[in-house]
Design a protein around this motif. Structure first.
Motif, mmCIF file in Angstrom:
data_model
loop_
_atom_site.group_PDB
_atom_site.id
_atom_site.type_symbol
_atom_site.label_atom_id
_atom_site.label_comp_id
_atom_site.label_asym_id
_atom_site.label_seq_id
_atom_site.Cartn_x
_atom_site.Cartn_y
_atom_site.Cartn_z
ATOM 1 N N CYS A 45 -46.460 6.961 33.280
ATOM 2 C CA CYS A 45 -46.267 6.050 32.153
ATOM 3 C C CYS A 45 -47.619 5.622 31.602
ATOM 4 N N VAL A 46 -47.794 5.691 30.281
ATOM 5 C CA VAL A 46 -49.029 5.206 29.657
ATOM 6 C C VAL A 46 -48.796 3.841 29.017
ATOM 7 N N CYS A 57 -46.830 2.775 26.616
ATOM 8 C CA CYS A 57 -46.872 2.749 25.147
ATOM 9 C C CYS A 57 -45.615 2.147 24.524
ATOM 10 N N ASN A 58 -44.513 2.080 25.276
ATOM 11 C CA ASN A 58 -43.225 1.562 24.798
ATOM 12 C C ASN A 58 -42.630 2.377 23.645
ATOM 13 N N HIS A 59 -43.041 3.621 23.531
ATOM 14 C CA HIS A 59 -42.443 4.511 22.525
ATOM 15 C C HIS A 59 -40.957 4.726 22.821
ATOM 16 N N CYS A 60 -40.558 4.495 24.069
ATOM 17 C CA CYS A 60 -39.167 4.745 24.483
ATOM 18 C C CYS A 60 -38.205 3.638 24.061
ATOM 19 N N ASN A 96 -42.682 -0.566 34.306
ATOM 20 C CA ASN A 96 -43.434 0.554 34.896
ATOM 21 C C ASN A 96 -44.824 0.112 35.358
ATOM 22 N N CYS A 124 -39.167 9.463 25.574
ATOM 23 C CA CYS A 124 -40.515 9.403 26.181
ATOM 24 C C CYS A 124 -41.242 10.737 26.000
ATOM 25 N N PRO A 125 -42.431 10.746 25.344
ATOM 26 C CA PRO A 125 -43.145 12.007 25.147
ATOM 27 C C PRO A 125 -43.769 12.525 26.446
ATOM 28 N N PHE A 126 -43.762 11.721 27.488
ATOM 29 C CA PHE A 126 -44.499 12.081 28.704
ATOM 30 C C PHE A 126 -43.575 12.377 29.888
ATOM 31 N N VAL A 145 -41.459 10.718 31.568
ATOM 32 C CA VAL A 145 -41.452 9.739 32.668
ATOM 33 C C VAL A 145 -40.007 9.560 33.161
ATOM 34 N N VAL A 162 -37.723 7.441 33.828
ATOM 35 C CA VAL A 162 -37.575 5.983 33.674
ATOM 36 C C VAL A 162 -36.438 5.437 34.552
#
Ligand code: SF4
Ligand code: SF4
Length: 388
Positions: A309-310, A312-315, A328, A369-371, A373, A375
């Motif tokens: 997780c970076v 970023c809260n993009h999710c 996270n 999530c682009p990564f 993760v 979740v």
């Protein structure tokens, strides 16, 4: 550019009792500037709730100018003043000689017409030698004595090296750390001197998330050591198409948000040369989550971020209104040593409005999530770790 902004937010500086504005001021661009410019920059900052300022600069002239600007307003700013920052012919230098360090620190007090500096910063602890000279010599004792007598209220250190900075944090002496953080530096191996690369044509590093930097931020949060951030914009290079290592330049707001979403970070100190630049930094307060979202930029590096997780809260949005990045983040910090989670971390986690246990495993976040993760798994782990 708007000169009206949403209200400033503040974060506690560890256990010092002080709280820093999330946007702070770096004053290096005020060197050789007239009173009117310094007054405009610092006055604009104070008027908009900025209360955190770093002041390492050499030269009595600029220190005196800032002292004049702060006349009658000294209590409006938490000042980071450096122990070991000196000058030769108005050129910035550093010293590990106690007599010289004292001379410059006392000069700073005189120039600012004050009898205290909020945060006494042990200056530029980047190498093994810096660490030994400062922490195993007389200089750290000088800082501790200043704190005991009330001349400083907190002890900090500044560094660009994650391994040495971590050693400094682990001495237990520090209340805060000023560290260089931006997404490009976070990819730089700890063996690299990031400052050398600011001069390169293209600002480029390995496409790897450096584990030592990621670990430093978590250790700081775990130890209650606050981080203030320098080089948030990578000396402007992250904003430039020509110099950025990413596929597109970042905005000031995205850079600030990246720094503010690292564990332990309380304030980003943005160097400003005009009132307009202060307003540009303050614009961060006005933009929404979509404009702050940096995940689209750093996803170039998703190979190495994969599964991590970076923050970023993009999710978001989550139907259960869970702040996924924060859950996270506290999970990552708690997992450093599951058997001895600091009470402050448990308290931060339990004070969140919603917790891992609120997750209904709908999976929407994982789709976004682009990564990649995991979740849902993380929410379960967080609930088990913190009991809620
Ligand atoms: S789970 Fe993914 S999208 Fe959500 S905060 Fe973490 S990295 Fe960002
Ligand atoms: S899986 Fe859990 S955390 Fe993710 S969006 Fe659904 S409820 Fe929220």
């Amino acid at each position: 550019m708007s000169t009206q902004h949403k209200a400033m937010q503040y974060r506690p500086i560890g256990t010092t009792g002080m709280s820093a504005s999330i946007i702070g001021l770096g004053t290096e661009h005020l060197d050789n500037k007239p009173f009117v410019t310094a007054d405009e920059v610092i006055g604009t900052a104070i008027d908009h709730g900025i209360n955190m300022m770093d002041l390492f600069m050499p030269g009595e002239a600029v220190r005196t100018t800032i002292g004049k600007v702060l006349s009658g307003k000294r209590d409006k700013m938490i000042i980071q003043g450096h122990i070991g920052s000196t000058d030769i012919n108005e050129q910035y230098d550093r010293s590990r000689d106690l007599t010289v360090c004292k001379k410059y620190f006392e000069n700073l007090l005189r120039c600012l017409h004050t009898d205290y500096i909020d945060c006494g910063m042990l200056f530029f602890i980047d190498s093994e030698q810096d660490f030994t000279q400062v922490f195993e010599g007389e200089i750290v004792k000088y800082a501790q004595d200043l704190k005991k007598e009330g001349t400083i209220r907190a002890i900090g250190a500044s560094s660009h090296n994650p391994i040495i900075a971590r050693r400094a944090v682990e001495t237990g002496v520090l209340d805060l750390l000023m560290f260089s953080i931006n997404p490009a530096f976070d990819m730089a191996p700890s063996s690299v001197n990031v400052l050398d690369h600011l001069e390169d044509d293209r600002f480029d590093f390995e496409k790897n998330l450096d584990p030592d930097r990621a670990a430093l931020y978590k250790v700081c949060e775990q130890s209650g050591v606050a981080i203030t951030v320098m080089k948030t914009l990578g000396a402007g290079k992250l904003l430039s198409t020509e110099h950025t290592p990413f596929s597109q330049p970042m905005t000031v707001g995205q850079c600030i948000h990246y720094a503010l979403t690292r564990p332990a970070v309380v304030s980003t100190l943005i160097g400003c040369a005009s009132g307009a630049q202060v307003h540009e930094a303050l614009g961060y307060l006005d933009i929404d989550d979509t404009e702050r979202d940096y995940s689209g930029i750093v996803k170039d590096y998703q190979g190495t971020f994969k599964g991590k997780c970076v923050y970023c809260n993009h999710c978001l949005p989550c139907p259960q209104e869970i702040n996924i990045a924060d859950v996270n983040k506290y999970l990552d910090i708690g997992a450093l040593n599951e058997k001895a989670i600091p009470p402050s971390i448990t308290q931060h986690y339990t004070s969140l409005n919603r917790h891992g246990s609120d997750c209904i495993a709908c999976g929407r976040c994982e789709e976004r999530c682009p990564f990649s993760v995991p979740v849902i798994k993380n929410m379960k782990r967080a609930a088990a770790l913190f009991g809620v």
